[in-house]
Every structure is written in C-alpha cells, then in structure tokens.
Design a protein around this motif. Structure first.
Motif, PDB file in Angstrom:
ATOM      1  N   LEU A  10       0.865  -1.176   0.000  1.00  0.00           N
ATOM      2  CA  LEU A  10       0.000   0.000   0.000  1.00  0.00           C
ATOM      3  C   LEU A  10       0.897   1.218   0.000  1.00  0.00           C
ATOM      4  O   LEU A  10       2.054   1.151   0.431  1.00  0.00           O
ATOM      5  N   GLU A  14      -2.447   5.425   1.717  1.00  0.00           N
ATOM      6  CA  GLU A  14      -3.491   4.404   1.848  1.00  0.00           C
ATOM      7  C   GLU A  14      -3.464   3.781   3.243  1.00  0.00           C
ATOM      8  O   GLU A  14      -4.510   3.602   3.874  1.00  0.00           O
ATOM      9  N   HIS A  17      -4.852   6.217   5.838  1.00  0.00           N
ATOM     10  CA  HIS A  17      -6.314   6.318   5.776  1.00  0.00           C
ATOM     11  C   HIS A  17      -6.976   5.038   6.286  1.00  0.00           C
ATOM     12  O   HIS A  17      -7.981   5.100   7.006  1.00  0.00           O
ATOM     13  N   ARG A 121     -16.137  -3.274   5.423  1.00  0.00           N
ATOM     14  CA  ARG A 121     -16.983  -3.051   4.247  1.00  0.00           C
ATOM     15  C   ARG A 121     -18.460  -3.184   4.608  1.00  0.00           C
ATOM     16  O   ARG A 121     -19.294  -2.432   4.106  1.00  0.00           O
ATOM     17  N   GLY A 144     -16.325   5.902  -2.772  1.00  0.00           N
ATOM     18  CA  GLY A 144     -14.958   5.610  -3.205  1.00  0.00           C
ATOM     19  C   GLY A 144     -14.204   4.819  -2.148  1.00  0.00           C
ATOM     20  O   GLY A 144     -13.448   3.893  -2.462  1.00  0.00           O
ATOM     21  N   VAL A 145     -14.416   5.157  -0.896  1.00  0.00           N
ATOM     22  CA  VAL A 145     -13.784   4.429   0.209  1.00  0.00           C
ATOM     23  C   VAL A 145     -14.330   3.009   0.255  1.00  0.00           C
ATOM     24  O   VAL A 145     -13.578   2.035   0.391  1.00  0.00           O
ATOM     25  N   GLU A 147     -15.599   1.256  -2.184  1.00  0.00           N
ATOM     26  CA  GLU A 147     -15.049   0.504  -3.320  1.00  0.00           C
ATOM     27  C   GLU A 147     -13.575   0.166  -3.104  1.00  0.00           C
ATOM     28  O   GLU A 147     -13.125  -0.920  -3.457  1.00  0.00           O
ATOM     29  N   TRP A 148     -12.820   1.104  -2.522  1.00  0.00           N
ATOM     30  CA  TRP A 148     -11.397   0.860  -2.289  1.00  0.00           C
ATOM     31  C   TRP A 148     -11.209  -0.289  -1.294  1.00  0.00           C
ATOM     32  O   TRP A 148     -10.348  -1.150  -1.494  1.00  0.00           O
ATOM     33  N   VAL A 149     -11.997  -0.327  -0.243  1.00  0.00           N
ATOM     34  CA  VAL A 149     -11.894  -1.425   0.730  1.00  0.00           C
ATOM     35  C   VAL A 149     -12.212  -2.747   0.035  1.00  0.00           C
ATOM     36  O   VAL A 149     -11.530  -3.753   0.242  1.00  0.00           O
ATOM     37  N   TYR A 151     -11.799  -3.383  -3.138  1.00  0.00           N
ATOM     38  CA  TYR A 151     -10.657  -3.658  -4.016  1.00  0.00           C
ATOM     39  C   TYR A 151      -9.513  -4.291  -3.221  1.00  0.00           C
ATOM     40  O   TYR A 151      -8.936  -5.297  -3.640  1.00  0.00           O
ATOM     41  N   ARG A 152      -9.206  -3.717  -2.061  1.00  0.00           N
ATOM     42  CA  ARG A 152      -8.118  -4.259  -1.241  1.00  0.00           C
ATOM     43  C   ARG A 152      -8.442  -5.671  -0.755  1.00  0.00           C
ATOM     44  O   ARG A 152      -7.576  -6.533  -0.694  1.00  0.00           O
TER      45      ARG A 152
END
Length: 162
Positions: A10, A14, A17, A121, A144-145, A147-149, A151-152
């Motif tokens: 990361l 990232e 956050h 999530r 966006g957060v 979706e990012w979680v 994605y990770r």
C-alpha cells in the motif's frame, strides 16, 4: 488459506487512511450498541424465522463476536504502524504519501486482514445504505472508500489464492 506468507503493498497514504478507518471501526464495535444497524450487520441474526431464538443467540454470542472483530482490527492496525506509530495522513508530505509500505502477512495475520476488511466493508455498506450489488452512489465520496476497501479485499483474496 495457504500456510505461506503473502506481501501486501500500500502507499503510506493508503495505510494512513486505512488506519484511521480502523480506529473509527473500533469505536463502533467497542460501543457494541445492538440498536446500531452497523453492529447488527456485524452480528447477523442466526434465526430469521424466530425472533426470540435470534435475540437469545445474539445475547449469547454478540460480545464474543465483537471482541473478535476488535482483536482482528487491532492486528491489522498494528501491521500498518511505522516505527511503532499509527500513520497520520496529515503528517505525510506528497513524497512520503506515495512511498510504499509492504506488509508481510503470516496466514494468521492474513486471516485477520480478510475478516477485518470484510467487516469494515459491511459497516460502510450499512452507513451508505448499500443492500446489494447494485447501488447508486449519488456522487457521495464515501462510496470511493467503500469501493477501495472492496478492491483491497479482492487483492488480498487473489494473493492468498495464488
């Protein structure tokens, strides 16, 4: 899950956050307010057709489940620390923010990451009103957060499957 280590990379921004999100997650879980829909989503009903049995099961298991969620979140936050301190996005300059943080995950720590990202999530989904695959973000930047979680979480699952 395999018995080998995996590496997760990361940026420091990232990681900072995510650490901040985990602190907020820990506050929600620590409160353990059964009236909070996010907590209820973390401890779903075991019996959908029997409210009394569901309430009794929740009464008997909720504290243990939430304690496990806190333990896992603590493991993830600890793996994100730099020099023993939580990263703070406000303390990173542009160059530092883009530096890589490589987290080496043992199978046990990877399990904590999987459970925590999934639980985080769920809490985000509850706060955003996401109930299924399709959702309307209405331009809300919190999506966006969310979706990012996701994605990770997907990246970690794929790394563990390799």
């Amino acid at each position: 899950m395999t018995g080998r280590r995996v590496s997760l990379e990361l940026t420091l921004l990232e990681a900072a956050h995510l650490s901040n999100l985990l602190a907020q997650f820990e506050e929600v879980v620590s409160a353990g307010d059964a009236r909070d829909p996010a907590v209820r989503r973390l401890v779903p009903d075991a019996y959908r057709d029997d409210a009394d049995a569901a309430a009794e099961f929740r009464r008997l298991t909720q504290d243990d489940i939430l304690e496990r969620r806190l333990t896992d979140a603590g493991v993830v936050r600890a793996s994100l620390r730099r020099d023993g301190r939580d990263l703070d996005p406000a303390e990173l300059d542009r160059t530092q923010a883009e530096d890589a943080l490589v987290v080496e995950l043992t199978p046990e720590v990877a399990g904590a990451w999987l459970r925590t990202l999934a639980a985080l999530r769920l809490v985000l989904a509850e706060r955003l009103g996401v109930t299924g695959e399709d959702h309307d973000d209405d331009g809300d930047p919190r999506f966006g957060v969310y979706e990012w979680v996701g994605y990770r979480l997907d990246v970690l699952v794929r790394a563990l499957d390799d």
